[in-house]
Design an enzyme around this catalytic site. Structure first.
Site, PDB file in Angstrom:
ATOM      1  N   SER A 146     -95.479 -90.663   9.764  1.00 29.92           N
ATOM      2  CA  SER A 146     -95.497 -89.235   9.461  1.00 29.92           C
ATOM      3  C   SER A 146     -94.089 -88.711   9.247  1.00 29.92           C
ATOM      4  O   SER A 146     -93.110 -89.253   9.781  1.00 29.92           O
ATOM      5  CB  SER A 146     -96.151 -88.492  10.634  1.00 29.92           C
ATOM      6  N   LYS A 157     -95.062 -91.465  16.819  1.00 29.34           N
ATOM      7  CA  LYS A 157     -94.815 -92.041  15.498  1.00 29.34           C
ATOM      8  C   LYS A 157     -93.439 -92.711  15.454  1.00 29.34           C
ATOM      9  O   LYS A 157     -93.284 -93.802  14.898  1.00 29.34           O
ATOM     10  CB  LYS A 157     -94.924 -90.964  14.421  1.00 29.34           C
ATOM     11  N   TYR A 181     -96.716 -86.065  19.891  1.00 30.97           N
ATOM     12  CA  TYR A 181     -97.331 -86.716  18.729  1.00 30.97           C
ATOM     13  C   TYR A 181     -96.251 -87.303  17.819  1.00 30.97           C
ATOM     14  O   TYR A 181     -96.306 -88.477  17.426  1.00 30.97           O
ATOM     15  CB  TYR A 181     -98.182 -85.723  17.942  1.00 30.97           C
TER      16      TYR A 181
END
Length: 393
Positions: free
Chosen positions: A174, A205, A201
């Site tokens: 991402s 990644k 989050y």
């Protein structure tokens, strides 16, 4: 094996299993010369479909990518725990392509369950790993859940890849790995500094990218492509599959369309005081079909041995920044629907502005986003109306 022109590699053993234990012309032609048998063997090797494991394949991006993989001639095995999707998505995929992908309801954090999939489907050559928890706000509230799920699922896959001779993995990364890029680094390139993540989050990644790179660097016999994509939106033009999260949507577009159709009373725009032209956050919104095709291009690059590095990184977006207010205005113009929205306080973990430089993907992968924002938003609205017609929501 030698008498039948088979060489001692795992890939050829798989082909031997598929063809020599069936009514293959190879097994029926014992009197053919070794040269003829090798020629026949090569023919089967090149025409066999390659099998790809898609984790999170009943989810939004995973389902659309499965469709594009099948359209490109791949066999697909889907693994999903259905925590944020529904099993009948597999029916939708079959309606679109005419081919039903294999489906196993398995949690990627369950190593034994995951290994059973590799044993049941021998010959998996590549993995596209989508399965992950993905809501920024929820990750701030439940960080341990995000670290456990997002890290362990990837680690389990990497453990199993060498054992089952899986050639490569495409990791669903991402743009969050860039944190908030400095103004001089916008549009952000793959060489931009990796800054401190704004949410758990985003941090998962970053960590997962490091895990992949460290594992490959250690000598693991695999290749990987990390796709850092931006904000996928829209749905399949057929109206058969689309974004349908369980419960209250965490992503902007399904919440927006549910508000437009009357399921949600109001859409909240989190912050109008950012350092942007209209005060709202800026993102790079990419149509999900374009994004799905980028995964197909990346997988082909690995399986055809065209990757020049064991780990390659690509941004996947449109290269254009669009603010939340601009998105709302575009939706209203292309659908004719007036949206009820309000400005709410900033949300913890949100990045102010980010959009990508996608020159590398365009040139190296031979891929480019071709659909407009209007097309993506119109498809999302069409999908919402289909759901209403079906009595789903």
């Amino acid at each position: 094996l030698r008498q039948r022109g088979v060489f001692y590699t795992q890939q050829r053993k798989i082909i031997y299993h598929h063809y020599f234990k069936t009514n293959s012309p190879l097994i029926q032609s014992k009197r053919k010369s070794t040269k003829d048998k090798i020629s026949l063997f090569s023919k089967y090797k090149t025409t066999m479909k390659k099998t790809i494991l898609v984790t999170g394949g009943t989810g939004f991006i995973g389902s659309h990518t499965t469709v594009e993989l099948q359209n490109a001639g791949y066999d697909v095995v889907i693994v999903d725990n259905l925590s944020n999707s529904q099993a009948d998505v597999v029916d939708g995929i079959e309606k679109i392509t005419g081919i039903r992908p294999a489906f196993e309801e398995v949690d990627c954090c369950d190593l034994a369950g995951l290994e059973a999939v590799f044993q049941k489907y021998p010959g998996i050559q590549g993995i596209i790993h989508f399965a992950a928890s993905k809501a920024v706000g929820e990750s701030v509230e439940k960080p341990l859940m995000y670290y456990e799920n997002n890290l362990l699922s990837l680690i389990n896959l990497l453990k199993l890849m060498p054992k089952y001779d899986v050639k490569g993995i495409i990791f669903s990364s991402s743009c969050t790995v860039y944190g908030q890029p400095d103004p001089e680094n916008l549009p952000v390139t793959e060489e931009a500094p990796i800054k401190k993540a704004e949410s758990p989050y985003g941090n998962t990644k970053q960590i997962n990218e490091e895990i992949v790179q460290d594992y490959v660097k250690s000598g693991a016999p695999i290749s990987a492509i990390l796709l850092r994509y931006f904000n996928p939106i829209g749905s399949h033009p057929s109206g058969i599959i689309g974004e349908m999260p369980n419960g209250v949507p965490a992503n902007l577009i399904p919440y927006l369309t549910q508000t437009a159709i009357g399921i949600r009373p109001c859409l909240s725009v989190f912050g109008d005081d950012y350092d942007t032209p209209d005060g709202s956050c800026i993102r790079d919104f990419i149509y999900v079909l374009d994004l799905a095709k980028a995964h197909v291009a990346a997988m082909a690059r690995i399986l055809e041995g065209k990757n020049t590095e064991p780990v390659e990184i690509y941004n996947v977006g449109t290269g254009k920044g669009v603010s939340v207010f601009e998105l709302i205005n575009t939706f209203e113009k292309c659908t004719g629907v007036k949206l009820n929205y309000k400005v709410a306080p900033r949300r913890p973990g949100d990045i102010e502005k980010v959009w990508g430089n996608v020159d590398k993907a365009n040139k190296v992968l031979g891929w480019k986003a071709v659909h407009t924002l209007e097309e993506a938003l119109s498809s999302a609205w069409n999908w919402q109306k289909v759901l209403r017609e079906r009595g789903i929501m």
